[in-house]
Design a protein around this motif. Structure first.
Motif, PDB file in Angstrom:
ATOM      1  N   GLU A 139      13.312 -14.309   2.300  1.00 56.96           N
ATOM      2  CA  GLU A 139      13.164 -12.979   2.896  1.00 56.96           C
ATOM      3  C   GLU A 139      12.624 -11.967   1.891  1.00 56.96           C
ATOM      4  O   GLU A 139      11.788 -11.135   2.224  1.00 56.96           O
ATOM      5  CB  GLU A 139      14.500 -12.506   3.461  1.00 56.96           C
ATOM      6  N   ALA A 140      13.071 -12.049   0.646  1.00 56.14           N
ATOM      7  CA  ALA A 140      12.616 -11.097  -0.380  1.00 56.14           C
ATOM      8  C   ALA A 140      11.122 -11.228  -0.648  1.00 56.14           C
ATOM      9  O   ALA A 140      10.461 -10.248  -0.991  1.00 56.14           O
ATOM     10  CB  ALA A 140      13.395 -11.305  -1.670  1.00 56.14           C
ATOM     11  N   ASP A 141      10.577 -12.426  -0.469  1.00 50.11           N
ATOM     12  CA  ASP A 141       9.148 -12.646  -0.696  1.00 50.11           C
ATOM     13  C   ASP A 141       8.271 -12.116   0.430  1.00 50.11           C
ATOM     14  O   ASP A 141       7.062 -12.023   0.285  1.00 50.11           O
ATOM     15  CB  ASP A 141       8.865 -14.141  -0.869  1.00 50.11           C
ATOM     16  N   ARG A 142       8.882 -11.785   1.530  1.00 50.95           N
ATOM     17  CA  ARG A 142       8.125 -11.316   2.698  1.00 50.95           C
ATOM     18  C   ARG A 142       7.798  -9.828   2.637  1.00 50.95           C
ATOM     19  O   ARG A 142       7.100  -9.315   3.504  1.00 50.95           O
ATOM     20  CB  ARG A 142       8.910 -11.606   3.971  1.00 50.95           C
ATOM     21  N   TRP A 143       8.311  -9.141   1.627  1.00 50.14           N
ATOM     22  CA  TRP A 143       8.147  -7.688   1.539  1.00 50.14           C
ATOM     23  C   TRP A 143       7.636  -7.273   0.176  1.00 50.14           C
ATOM     24  O   TRP A 143       7.964  -7.879  -0.833  1.00 50.14           O
ATOM     25  CB  TRP A 143       9.482  -6.991   1.825  1.00 50.14           C
ATOM     26  N   ARG A 144       6.849  -6.213   0.144  1.00 51.56           N
ATOM     27  CA  ARG A 144       6.357  -5.594  -1.089  1.00 51.56           C
ATOM     28  C   ARG A 144       6.719  -4.118  -1.038  1.00 51.56           C
ATOM     29  O   ARG A 144       6.488  -3.445  -0.036  1.00 51.56           O
ATOM     30  CB  ARG A 144       4.837  -5.728  -1.220  1.00 51.56           C
ATOM     31  N   TRP A 145       7.310  -3.653  -2.121  1.00 52.84           N
ATOM     32  CA  TRP A 145       7.688  -2.242  -2.205  1.00 52.84           C
ATOM     33  C   TRP A 145       6.487  -1.460  -2.702  1.00 52.84           C
ATOM     34  O   TRP A 145       5.956  -1.736  -3.777  1.00 52.84           O
ATOM     35  CB  TRP A 145       8.888  -2.080  -3.135  1.00 52.84           C
ATOM     36  N   LYS A 146       6.048  -0.479  -1.904  1.00 51.16           N
ATOM     37  CA  LYS A 146       4.870   0.321  -2.229  1.00 51.16           C
ATOM     38  C   LYS A 146       5.125   1.787  -1.887  1.00 51.16           C
ATOM     39  O   LYS A 146       5.881   2.105  -0.972  1.00 51.16           O
ATOM     40  CB  LYS A 146       3.651  -0.181  -1.452  1.00 51.16           C
TER      41      LYS A 146
END
Length: 75
Positions: free
Chosen positions: A3-10
């Motif tokens: 799940e953590a790999d599915r998101w990018r903080w921008k």
């Protein structure tokens, strides 16, 4: 992929907050964060610095907790 790999903080140029955007999001005119905050693609910067969006943190945190809970039963 976790799940953590599915998101990018921008960083959103609209509210100057760091949001969770899907990592597989293809460049389009707008991109949508986990909290449904929508930003023109040109107004998003890749950075981890700055205040985080609380709704994004809660949404992604819940998803990570669910994934962890499911993984615990696999032991």
């Amino acid at each position: 992929m976790g799940e953590a790999d599915r998101w990018r903080w921008k960083m959103s140029g609209y509210d100057d907050r760091v949001h969770a955007f899907p990592s597989d999001e293809r460049p389009a005119s707008f991109v949508e964060a986990a909290c449904t905050h929508s930003v023109p693609f040109g107004k998003v910067r890749s950075t981890h610095e700055g205040p985080r969006c609380l709704p994004c943190l809660l949404i992604i945190g819940d998803r990570l907790a669910e994934q962890h809970s499911i993984s615990a039963f696999d032991l």
